[in-house]
Design a protein around this motif. Structure first.
Motif, PDB file in Angstrom:
ATOM      1  N   ALA A 175       0.828  -1.206   0.000  1.00 16.23           N
ATOM      2  CA  ALA A 175       0.000   0.000   0.000  1.00 16.23           C
ATOM      3  C   ALA A 175       0.861   1.255   0.000  1.00 16.23           C
ATOM      4  O   ALA A 175       0.606   2.213  -0.750  1.00 16.23           O
ATOM      5  N   ALA A 176       1.911   1.255   0.822  1.00 10.55           N
ATOM      6  CA  ALA A 176       2.804   2.413   0.882  1.00 10.55           C
ATOM      7  C   ALA A 176       3.579   2.585  -0.412  1.00 10.55           C
ATOM      8  O   ALA A 176       3.774   3.708  -0.892  1.00 10.55           O
ATOM      9  N   ASP A 177       4.000   1.478  -1.003  1.00 10.79           N
ATOM     10  CA  ASP A 177       4.798   1.528  -2.227  1.00 10.79           C
ATOM     11  C   ASP A 177       3.986   2.049  -3.406  1.00 10.79           C
ATOM     12  O   ASP A 177       4.504   2.780  -4.252  1.00 10.79           O
ATOM     13  N   LEU A 178       2.694   1.689  -3.461  1.00  7.29           N
ATOM     14  CA  LEU A 178       1.854   2.050  -4.600  1.00  7.29           C
ATOM     15  C   LEU A 178       0.921   3.223  -4.295  1.00  7.29           C
ATOM     16  O   LEU A 178       0.083   3.589  -5.124  1.00  7.29           O
ATOM     17  N   PHE A 179       1.035   3.788  -3.089  1.00  4.38           N
ATOM     18  CA  PHE A 179       0.189   4.912  -2.673  1.00  4.38           C
ATOM     19  C   PHE A 179      -1.293   4.539  -2.746  1.00  4.38           C
ATOM     20  O   PHE A 179      -2.126   5.281  -3.270  1.00  4.38           O
ATOM     21  N   LEU A 180      -1.599   3.348  -2.217  1.00  2.00           N
ATOM     22  CA  LEU A 180      -2.971   2.864  -2.156  1.00  2.00           C
ATOM     23  C   LEU A 180      -3.360   2.656  -0.702  1.00  2.00           C
ATOM     24  O   LEU A 180      -2.498   2.588   0.180  1.00  2.00           O
ATOM     25  N   SER A 181      -4.646   2.536  -0.432  1.00  3.84           N
ATOM     26  CA  SER A 181      -5.077   2.184   0.912  1.00  3.84           C
ATOM     27  C   SER A 181      -4.859   0.689   1.120  1.00  3.84           C
ATOM     28  O   SER A 181      -4.848  -0.087   0.153  1.00  3.84           O
ATOM     29  N   GLU A 182      -4.704   0.287   2.377  1.00  6.18           N
ATOM     30  CA  GLU A 182      -4.503  -1.134   2.661  1.00  6.18           C
ATOM     31  C   GLU A 182      -5.741  -1.937   2.264  1.00  6.18           C
ATOM     32  O   GLU A 182      -5.635  -3.075   1.808  1.00  6.18           O
ATOM     33  N   ALA A 183      -6.931  -1.334   2.429  1.00  8.43           N
ATOM     34  CA  ALA A 183      -8.169  -2.021   2.044  1.00  8.43           C
ATOM     35  C   ALA A 183      -8.199  -2.299   0.546  1.00  8.43           C
ATOM     36  O   ALA A 183      -8.642  -3.366   0.105  1.00  8.43           O
ATOM     37  N   THR A 184      -7.709  -1.338  -0.248  1.00 10.09           N
ATOM     38  CA  THR A 184      -7.667  -1.533  -1.702  1.00 10.09           C
ATOM     39  C   THR A 184      -6.714  -2.667  -2.064  1.00 10.09           C
ATOM     40  O   THR A 184      -7.008  -3.496  -2.933  1.00 10.09           O
TER      41      THR A 184
END
Length: 214
Positions: A175-184
């Motif tokens: 999530a941090a690497d791809l700038f996404l939420s953990e839920a996504t």
């Protein structure tokens, strides 16, 4: 409670593992077995959540036992393989047979306990310095890799996440690497598991290496 069992032909090793697991309030050791055949029989009579399985045992080794247990349609039992060497091709075979990860026998007790909890929760034990290296070492060379049709079903984002899973990244790290939420990320991982017909993250990694995605 996490119901666990041990399969190892070394009584001292079994005793040490049992002591470490039973010291935890949320883990109980239900039964122990001397070999893979005993493990299959015991689990058919008294199924557990996680079996901590040695690879090299007499009568029936951990690879054959893992495959029999994981192939059983009515079994929800997951297998955590123990091995002496981090580049043991037998451990790789166990992962292909359906094990949810592997751990070295000399791992600290807290690492073993954490691994059992991860596997029981449906995750896989994928230490970048061990599992990924083992898979990379024994995966087929690029010119002999078999095509994996299921990969064609993955979206570009899912392929990207599959590559990161194969590198050993956790959902929060992805999530941090791809700038996404953990839920996504969790939603994408569930979709990848479904499309690849994978039991868990270990099988995602194996598929990624065999198909040349990594």
């Amino acid at each position: 409670m996490i119901r666990t069992a041990l399969a190892d032909d070394q009584p001292l090793m079994r005793g040490g593992v049992a002591m470490a697991l039973e010291s935890q309030p949320d883990i109980e050791v239900v039964w122990q077995a001397d070999d893979g055949a005993q493990a299959i029989e015991a689990n058919s009579r008294n199924p557990v959540d996680v079996i901590v399985m040695d690879v090299r045992m007499p009568v029936m080794d951990g690879i054959a036992a893992t495959q029999r247990i994981c192939e059983s349609a009515d079994s929800a039992t997951r297998v955590l393989v123990l091995t002496t060497f981090d580049l043991d091709e037998h451990a790789f075979d166990a992962l292909q047979a359906g094990a949810s990860g592997f751990l070295l026998k000399d791992a600290p007790a807290e690492e073993l306990i954490a691994a059992v909890r991860h596997v029981a929760a449906g995750d896989a034990v994928l230490a970048p310095t061990t599992t990924a290296r083992l898979i990379q070492h024994f995966a087929r060379p690029p010119d002999r890799r078999a095509p994996v049709d299921e990969l064609d079903e993955l979206s570009e984002r899912e392929r990207e996440i599959t590559r990161l899973i194969a590198r050993g990244l956790t959902n929060p790290e992805i999530a941090a690497d791809l700038f996404l939420s953990e839920a996504t990320v969790k939603t994408h991982v569930r979709s990848i598991l479904r499309k690849l017909r994978a039991r868990d993250r270990v099988q995602i990694v194996i598929t990624a290496y065999e198909a040349g995605l990594v």
